[in-house]
Enzyme design. Structure first.
Site, short mmCIF file in Angstrom:
data_model
loop_
_atom_site.label_atom_id
_atom_site.label_comp_id
_atom_site.label_asym_id
_atom_site.label_seq_id
_atom_site.Cartn_x
_atom_site.Cartn_y
_atom_site.Cartn_z
N CYS A 158 10.79 48.61 6.39
CA CYS A 158 11.67 47.81 5.54
C CYS A 158 10.87 47.35 4.31
O CYS A 158 9.82 46.73 4.45
CB CYS A 158 12.18 46.60 6.30
SG CYS A 158 13.10 45.45 5.28
N CYS B 59 13.89 41.17 10.99
CA CYS B 59 13.94 42.62 10.82
C CYS B 59 12.61 43.17 11.29
O CYS B 59 11.56 42.77 10.81
CB CYS B 59 14.16 42.97 9.35
SG CYS B 59 13.96 44.73 9.06
N CYS C 131 17.09 46.86 4.48
CA CYS C 131 16.95 48.24 4.96
C CYS C 131 18.08 48.66 5.89
O CYS C 131 18.18 49.83 6.24
CB CYS C 131 15.61 48.42 5.67
SG CYS C 131 15.55 47.59 7.26
N LYS D 21 10.92 3.00 2.52
CA LYS D 21 10.89 4.45 2.37
C LYS D 21 11.62 4.86 1.10
O LYS D 21 12.71 4.38 0.82
CB LYS D 21 11.58 5.11 3.57
CG LYS D 21 10.91 4.75 4.89
CD LYS D 21 9.92 5.79 5.31
CE LYS D 21 10.58 6.75 6.24
NZ LYS D 21 9.75 7.60 7.00
N ASP E 30 1.82 10.23 4.05
CA ASP E 30 2.54 11.01 5.04
C ASP E 30 1.57 11.93 5.77
O ASP E 30 1.48 13.11 5.49
CB ASP E 30 3.63 11.82 4.33
CG ASP E 30 4.72 12.23 5.29
OD1 ASP E 30 4.67 11.80 6.46
OD2 ASP E 30 5.62 12.98 4.88
N TYR F 251 -6.63 2.13 6.33
CA TYR F 251 -5.79 0.99 5.96
C TYR F 251 -6.00 -0.22 6.88
O TYR F 251 -5.30 -1.21 6.76
CB TYR F 251 -4.30 1.37 5.89
CG TYR F 251 -3.76 2.08 7.12
CD1 TYR F 251 -3.60 1.42 8.32
CD2 TYR F 251 -3.39 3.42 7.04
CE1 TYR F 251 -3.09 2.06 9.42
CE2 TYR F 251 -2.88 4.08 8.15
CZ TYR F 251 -2.73 3.39 9.34
OH TYR F 251 -2.23 4.04 10.43
N LYS G 2 2.36 4.53 1.66
CA LYS G 2 2.57 5.05 3.01
C LYS G 2 2.29 6.54 2.95
O LYS G 2 3.12 7.33 2.51
CB LYS G 2 3.99 4.78 3.51
CG LYS G 2 4.16 5.15 4.97
CD LYS G 2 5.48 4.62 5.49
CE LYS G 2 5.56 4.76 7.00
NZ LYS G 2 5.40 6.14 7.48
N GLU H 47 0.85 -1.20 0.00
CA GLU H 47 0.00 0.00 0.00
C GLU H 47 0.88 1.24 0.00
O GLU H 47 2.08 1.14 0.25
CB GLU H 47 -0.86 0.03 1.28
CG GLU H 47 -1.78 -1.14 1.45
CD GLU H 47 -2.35 -1.21 2.87
OE1 GLU H 47 -2.25 -0.23 3.62
OE2 GLU H 47 -2.87 -2.28 3.21
N CYS I 171 19.80 44.17 8.68
CA CYS I 171 18.92 43.73 7.61
C CYS I 171 19.55 44.03 6.24
O CYS I 171 19.95 45.17 5.99
CB CYS I 171 17.57 44.43 7.73
SG CYS I 171 16.48 44.07 6.34
S1 IVH Z 1 -0.03 0.14 8.78
C1 IVH Z 1 0.69 -2.44 11.67
N1 IVH Z 1 -0.49 1.26 6.45
O1 IVH Z 1 2.74 5.08 8.89
C2 IVH Z 1 1.34 -1.26 11.12
N2 IVH Z 1 0.45 2.58 8.17
O2 IVH Z 1 4.75 3.80 11.39
C3 IVH Z 1 0.56 -0.07 11.36
N3 IVH Z 1 0.84 4.90 7.56
O3 IVH Z 1 1.86 6.43 11.66
C4 IVH Z 1 0.53 0.87 10.27
N4 IVH Z 1 0.08 4.75 5.49
O4 IVH Z 1 -0.27 5.91 10.38
C5 IVH Z 1 -0.03 1.42 7.69
N5 IVH Z 1 -0.96 2.14 4.36
C6 IVH Z 1 -0.51 2.30 5.60
C7 IVH Z 1 -0.03 3.54 6.06
C8 IVH Z 1 0.46 3.63 7.36
C9 IVH Z 1 0.61 5.56 6.41
C10 IVH Z 1 1.42 5.50 8.77
C11 IVH Z 1 0.77 5.07 10.04
C12 IVH Z 1 1.85 5.15 11.06
C13 IVH Z 1 3.09 5.01 10.25
C14 IVH Z 1 3.70 3.66 10.51
#
Ligand code: IVH
Length: 662
Positions: free
Chosen positions: A425, A420, A405, A308, A115, A221, A113, A111, A402
């Site tokens: 300015c 500043c 100015c 990552k 942010d 998720y 991840k 899936e 600054c």
């Molecule tokens: S599963 C069992 N799936 O990433 C593992 N986490 O450290 C639990 N996150 O803050 C997380 N997308 O909120 C999972 N597709 C995804 C995710 C996801 C983002 C975040 C999650 C957590 C961090 C995992």
């Protein structure tokens, strides 16, 4: 360095970064850099178990707990997840799983991840009952009222009246984030560093109405149904969709590292096209039976791992350090780089954040540096390639004055930002004029951002006092300015002279002095002259005026350029005195009493009621405490009413209030 010393140092560093990340939501290092520190500490503690203490940061996952929301223990811990950064580590993860489950067929779900910020939702009888943050993993904060404002989270599940828990990610789309930051900048508020911090901040606002204005979104998720077992992650995701809960369409069944890496590469290529930030993919063992038999370490489940993405990096020479004055006066050091190609564009500038950052990374002019393009558009300097440092690399000194100015720069109380504060300015002129004209300040209708910019560029105004010297002829000559608009602006300027003292104080744009503080200062001093003369001690003695604000007020009035402008405002006939002077304590019912307002009033808004109370010498605060004298309760009063009853504080109906007002 001795292991003992290094362990202490690492703990200190990690705690500092934890605080920056979780509490201040302003991380200064990347996740990868953080993981490196944590890994080094873990390794040292493994080789020297006698040096491992219970308070080590390796013993816990981070915490975002504040004291502002009720807490709630999670049904099962919301764990974090281990990171991998390359193919070898993914292969190693797969090998470990297969070793732990010998002879079994293994399938993975990959899936995105996202942010954002993790959130757990609880539905009872198909109705959303609560929303809880991850908190420290074991206990989270109940932010249900805020969660209810997120439109992609259904308040009621169609065709489902059972109980379930949904976990997922709250996030902001990049475009929405940029717009939000623009608005914040216009309002003189601090910008968020990135969409994730903005989402985290928005979820923890005390006023759900404000959260509702933030375009937060949610993608799920994980699903746990009570009384029904779902056999796999894939099935959970499909079921979530059927329940009307959004899940990302970017997911795939993979049999092993090869397919996983293919999915990762595809997603990395798609990354910039997605409307939201992702920082990698999550790889999960699909079968729930296998996932749970794999168990978890203290911090993360064994059956899942994140892969990552590499931030996009390149090496180049830092040729100089320049200084940029932002519209809020903050002076930011900027790296002038030998141009280099990075992720499809030529980069010649990168942000260096602030002086501390430069010192911490020991960046010198002439160094070879590693630059990175993260989720943000502006590239940053990650580190110095020390092996390539030449003997003539020059340490750098932050400027004192600054660059625009020439006035002396001031260091913020947190010692990080340098600013500043000269209101004339040119770098800040536009910003401060726009603020002066804004609705909560002098409310000069028609004086929007683009007109301010036109006025400044054409040198018609150089500060907000100049606005009042504008003449019809010069205004009408501006591009896109009709006769009618020109006279409207002049009318609006004239009208603004009838605003109140508190609006003027707010409009001056004194750092930290928001509309609320401006009102307090207006009530307390009743005139600009008295405020100008107030010393630190007097200012600090006022309730709700902290030392930082007191100091910036003093600094503002001690800056000669500002005094000139104020004197001109006086000549133009702006409201230098309050309409109602600070009422001496009379026998009026309201004088000296503290009020809290809750619920909806029929005859007026809560703001109007607050103004009336203040005009009679009363005080209005936002929360009920032992110091509260009366709670004015309209219809549908909130929890403040309950608190008033619990604390035995006298409540006042709207009718009684109106009677008291006479
Ligand atoms: S599963 C069992 N799936 O990433 C593992 N986490 O450290 C639990 N996150 O803050 C997380 N997308 O909120 C999972 N597709 C995804 C995710 C996801 C983002 C975040 C999650 C957590 C961090 C995992």
């Amino acid at each position: 360095m001795e292991p003992e010393k290094r362990i202490e140092e690492l703990k200190r560093l990690i705690r500092g970064h934890d605080n920056l990340y979780y509490v201040l939501a302003e991380p200064t290092i990347t996740d990868q850099e953080y993981d490196l520190l944590l890994n080094e500490l873990e390794t040292l503690e493994e080789t020297h178990p006698e040096l491992k203490t219970p308070d080590s940061p390796t013993m816990r996952v981070g915490s975002d707990l504040t004291k502002d929301f009720p807490t709630r223990t999670h049904s099962s811990p919301m764990l974090s997840i281990a990171n991998t950064y390359n193919e070898d580590e993914v292969i190693e993860f797969d090998r470990r799983i297969r070793n732990l489950l010998p002879g079994e067929d293994i399938g993975y779900i990959c899936e995105l991840k996202i942010d954002g910020v993790a959130l757990a939702l609880h539905y009872e009888g198909g109705i959303l009952r609560s929303g809880v943050t991850r908190g420290d993993g074991v206990t989270g904060e109940e932010i249900t009222s805020n969660v209810r404002t997120i439109r992609s989270i259904p308040l009621k599940l169609p065709d489902f009246d059972g109980d379930c828990e949904v976990r997922g990610e709250v996030y902001l789309e990049r475009d929405d984030f940029l717009r939000m930051n623009e608005n914040r900048m216009d309002a003189g508020e601090k910008e968020f560093a990135n969409p994730r911090n903005a989402a985290a901040g928005s979820l923890k606002l005390q006023d759900p109405k404000m959260t509702a204005e933030r375009p937060l979104k949610f993608l799920a998720y994980r699903l746990t149904l009570s009384g029904e077992r779902l056999s796999s992650q894939w099935e959970s995701l499909e079921r979530l969709m059927k329940l009307g809960i959004p899940v990302s369409q970017n997911r795939r069944k993979c049999s092993g590292p090869e397919q996983i890496m293919k999915f990762a590469a595809e997603m990395e290529a798609e990354r910039d096209k997605l409307p939201y930030d992702i920082d990698g993919i999550v790889i999960k063992v699909d079968s729930h039976a296998q996932f749970s038999s794999l168990g978890a370490t203290a911090k993360s489940p064994r059956g899942a791992v994140a892969y990552k993405f590499q931030a996009k990096q390149a090496e180049t020479i830092l040729e100089d350090i320049l200084f940029q004055v932002g519209r809020t006066g903050i002076v930011t050091p900027v790296a002038a780089l030998r141009p280099v190609l990075l992720a499809g564009s030529t980069i010649s500038r990168a942000t260096l954040h602030n002086e501390q950052e430069i010192a911490r990374k020991d960046i010198r002019i002439g160094d070879t540096v590693l630059i990175e393009k993260g989720g943000d558009v502006i590239p940053k300097v990650v580190e110095v390639v020390k092996e390539k440092r030449l003997p003539d690399a020059r340490p750098f000194k932050f400027i004192e004055d600054c660059p625009v100015c020439g006035s002396h720069l001031v260091r913020d109380e947190d010692e990080v930002a340098v600013r500043c504060i000269n209101a004339s300015c040119p770098a800040q002129v536009e910003r401060s004029i726009f603020h002066f004209a804004s609705r909560m300040a002098m409310d000069i209708e028609g004086l929007g951002e683009s007109l301010v910019s036109q006025l400044v560029t054409s040198k018609l105004v150089a500060n907000y006092a100049d606005l009042y010297s504008l003449k019809y002829d010069s205004l009408a000559l501006l591009e896109r300015m009709g006769d009618k608009s020109a006279s409207n602006i002049l009318d609006a300027l004239k009208k603004s002279k009838k605003r109140e003292l508190k609006h003027l104080i707010y409009g001056l744009g004194i750092r930290h002095v928001g509309a609320g503080a401006a009102r307090i200062l207006s009530d307390r001093f009743g005139a600009i002259d008295a405020l100008m003369k107030a010393d630190m001690e007097t200012l600090e003695s006022i309730e709700d005026i902290g030392p930082a604000m007191a100091e910036s007020i003093r600094t503002f009035f001690d800056t000669p350029g500002n005094i000139d402008i104020i004197e001109r405002l006086r000549e133009c006939g702006l409201p230098f005195e309050a309409e109602y002077p600070q009422p001496a304590v009379t026998d009026d019912f309201f004088a000296g009493k503290t009020f809290v307002l809750t619920g909806t009033l029929a005859a007026m808004s809560r703001n109007e009621a607050s103004d009336l109370i203040r005009s009679r010498g009363g005080k209005v605060t936002s929360s009920v405490s032992a110091k509260t004298d009366y709670v004015l309760a309209g219809t549908d009063p909130g929890s403040k009413y309950g608190k008033a009853v619990a604390l035995d504080i006298q409540t006042l109906s709207e009718a009684e209030f109106l009677k008291r007002l006479g």
